[in-house]
Design an enzyme around this catalytic site. Structure first.
Site, PDB file in Angstrom:
ATOM      1  N   ASP A 199       0.452  15.637  54.235  1.00  0.00           N
ATOM      2  CA  ASP A 199       1.327  14.518  53.880  1.00  0.00           C
ATOM      3  C   ASP A 199       2.558  14.936  53.080  1.00  0.00           C
ATOM      4  OD1 ASP A 199      -0.582  12.884  55.094  1.00  0.00           O
ATOM      5  OD2 ASP A 199      -1.667  12.588  53.201  1.00  0.00           O
ATOM      6  N   LYS A 259       6.066  16.466  56.638  1.00  0.00           N
ATOM      7  CA  LYS A 259       6.294  17.384  57.777  1.00  0.00           C
ATOM      8  C   LYS A 259       7.002  16.695  58.926  1.00  0.00           C
ATOM      9  CE  LYS A 259       1.867  18.032  58.089  1.00  0.00           C
ATOM     10  NZ  LYS A 259       1.391  17.406  56.852  1.00  0.00           N
ATOM     11  N   GLY A 314      -1.440  11.801  60.056  1.00  0.00           N
ATOM     12  CA  GLY A 314      -0.627  10.583  60.045  1.00  0.00           C
ATOM     13  C   GLY A 314       0.779  11.001  59.686  1.00  0.00           C
ATOM     14  N   HIS A 315       1.697  10.898  60.633  1.00  0.00           N
ATOM     15  CA  HIS A 315       3.040  11.442  60.467  1.00  0.00           C
ATOM     16  C   HIS A 315       4.079  10.339  60.551  1.00  0.00           C
ATOM     17  CE1 HIS A 315       1.390  15.544  62.068  1.00  0.00           C
ATOM     18  NE2 HIS A 315       1.059  15.313  60.821  1.00  0.00           N
ATOM     19  N   GLN A 319      -1.706  18.609  58.897  1.00  0.00           N
ATOM     20  CA  GLN A 319      -2.408  18.933  57.643  1.00  0.00           C
ATOM     21  C   GLN A 319      -1.588  19.915  56.788  1.00  0.00           C
ATOM     22  OE1 GLN A 319      -4.683  19.032  60.737  1.00  0.00           O
ATOM     23  NE2 GLN A 319      -4.572  16.875  60.318  1.00  0.00           N
TER      24      GLN A 319
END
Ligand code: GDP
Ligand code: IMO
Ligand code: MG
Length: 424
Positions: free
Chosen positions: A13, A16, A40-41, A222
């Site tokens: 988080d 990225k 989750g991006h 990650q």
């Protein structure tokens, strides 16, 4: 031409996706190389917020190839929900490809993950319950299913004759969960085959060959401290987010990689269990959490927050192969009088001070952070576009981090939007 890997250099988080999206504008081929829908991006572009879990964060540009690589694990229902959402936002998915060697997360993987997390009295990992660990476990045990298996019912049937007796025995005897009949799994697989059909790239060898002289962007999920080999084991995910993971999970060799951008927040967050030496369990931690909106994209869980930890970051630069750093969320400190940086760990039992990350995480309870205090800048930096216009104290903070971690900060992010990015 520079081929770049974008990795998280903390516990995920770090922002990225924002960095991947920006670099994707100038790339031809974007490939996500590991992880699954545990990721989750978030990308904010043209005032719209996009959330990705499996789809590469470069998909917002037309005429780019965006591949979900062989090193990933894909839960078909999650993939379907994600592409449906993106389509409803008007995103053009014509460049999206799925590698046929990617692994499939089956519903029983999710059930096992949930069971393990919900019943663990000791050793809870705090996973996302997306079936990631059990899918990679089966892949390593050579009883997993790959995307390509969905398109050959004969070999699928043969494989299931081997896989299902093993899985069913475990499901029933170890976990007390329902068994899966072969008919049921074949029906599921037929449904999955339809979901993936428009995207599976059976001619990937030709495609990679054609693009070997084009600009490749490798997208990690990650972060280094969650890496299965190099992270805070066992409080990690089950894949290799480090820079080297890009060569393993993409099909492009290590010589194709020129730069590894390690994305790091100006502080640290972590979701789930596991040690976190600079964690702030007081109101300062809550302040960072509130201002930084530190709640997970995938699970909605509150992220634990703490000061920047140069000990783990220096380690992440080393094992992650980081050549340049993208420092995000600096704006979160705009109202802070003082900012602390952890420069070393002190062993409270022996008094020993170390700048090297202790790899046995069960000893981390014996360490306290050694802090250096820096002055805040007390100024809104969210609109600044030029590095030279950043306040002196912001530049001093960045310079000190560079000194401590041994890598240059080449990108500075001062807000979630694409445009709130400063290149040096
Ligand atoms: P990822 O998993 O590394 O892609 O990061 P996430 O999307 O899970 O979390 C990063 C969050 O921070 C997202 O909500 C981003 O929109 C947001 N973000 C990224 N960069 C910045 C920044 O520089 N400042 C602020 N305030 N938010 C940012
Ligand atoms: P992105 O790509 C933050 C964490 C989980 C848990 C551990 C293992 O958005 O940075 P898993 O479900 O992978 O078996 O969980 O890893 N975790 C993440 N934390 N960001 C992520 O992804 C994460 N993916 C997994 O919280 O501690
Ligand atoms: Mg995330």
């Amino acid at each position: 031409m520079t081929n770049t890997v974008v990795i998280g250099s903390q516990w995920g988080d770090e922002g990225k996706a924002k960095i991947t999206d920006i670099l994707a504008g100038d790339s031809d081929f974007i490939i996500r190389y590991q992880g699954g829908c545990n990721a989750g991006h978030t990308v904010v572009a043209n005032d719209i917020t996009y959330k990705f879990h499996l789809v590469p964060s470069g998909i917002l540009y037309d005429k780019k190839i965006c591949m979900i690589g062989a090193g990933t694990v894909i839960y078909p229902d999650a993939f379907k929900a994600e592409i449906d959402e993106l389509k409803s936002q008007g995103v053009n998915l014509s460049g999206l490809k799925i590698h046929p060697l990617a692994s499939i997360t089956m519903p029983y993987h999710i059930e096992i993950d949930g069971y393990q997390e919900n019943t663990a009295k000791k050793g809870k990992i705090g996973t996302t319950k997306k079936g990631i660990g059990p899918t990679y476990t089966d892949k390593s045990a050579r009883i997993g299913l790959k995307i390509q298996d969905l398109y050959n019912l004969e070999t699928l049937s043969e494989k299931l004759d081997i896989i299902l007796p093993i899985k069913n025995k475990m499901l029933a005897k170890v976990y007390g969960l329902e068994e899966y009949s072969k008919e049921c799994v074949i029906e599921l697989c037929k449904k999955y085959a339809e979901i993936f059909a428009p995207y599976v790239c059976f001619d990937w060898q030709k495609l990679l060959e054609e693009h070997k002289n084009n600009k490749i962007l490798f997208e990690g999920a990650q972060g280094v401290m969650l890496d299965i080999d190099w992270g805070t084991y066992p409080f990690v995910t089950s894949s290799n987010p480090i820079g080297g993971g890009a060569a393993v999970g993409s099909g492009f060799g290590p010589k194709m990689i020129d730069e590894v951008i390690g994305v790091a927040k100006a502080y640290v967050t972590r979701v789930g269990e596991g040690p976190f030496v600079t964690e702030l369990k007081d109101e300062l931690g809550s302040k960072i959490q509130q201002i930084g909106h530190e709640f997970g994209v995938t699970t909605g869980r509150a992220r634990r927050c703490g000061w920047f930890d140069a000990v783990t970051m220096k380690y992440a630069v080393q094992v992650g192969g980081v050549t340049k750093v993208a420092l995000t969320k600096l704006d979160v400190f705009d109202s802070f009088d003082e900012i602390k940086v952890c420069t070393a760990y002190k062993n409270i039992k022996t008094g020993e001070i170390t700048e090297y990350y202790p790899t046995d995480v069960f000893t981390h309870k014996d360490y306290e952070p050694v802090y250096e205090t820096m002055q805040g800048w007390k100024q809104d930096i969210t609109g600044i576009k030029d590095y030279n216009n950043l306040p002196e104290n912001t530049k001093k903070y960045i310079a000190r981090l560079e000194e401590l971690i041994g890598a240059p900060v080449s990108i500075v992010s001062v807000g979630p939007d694409r445009l709130q990015t400063i290149f040096r």
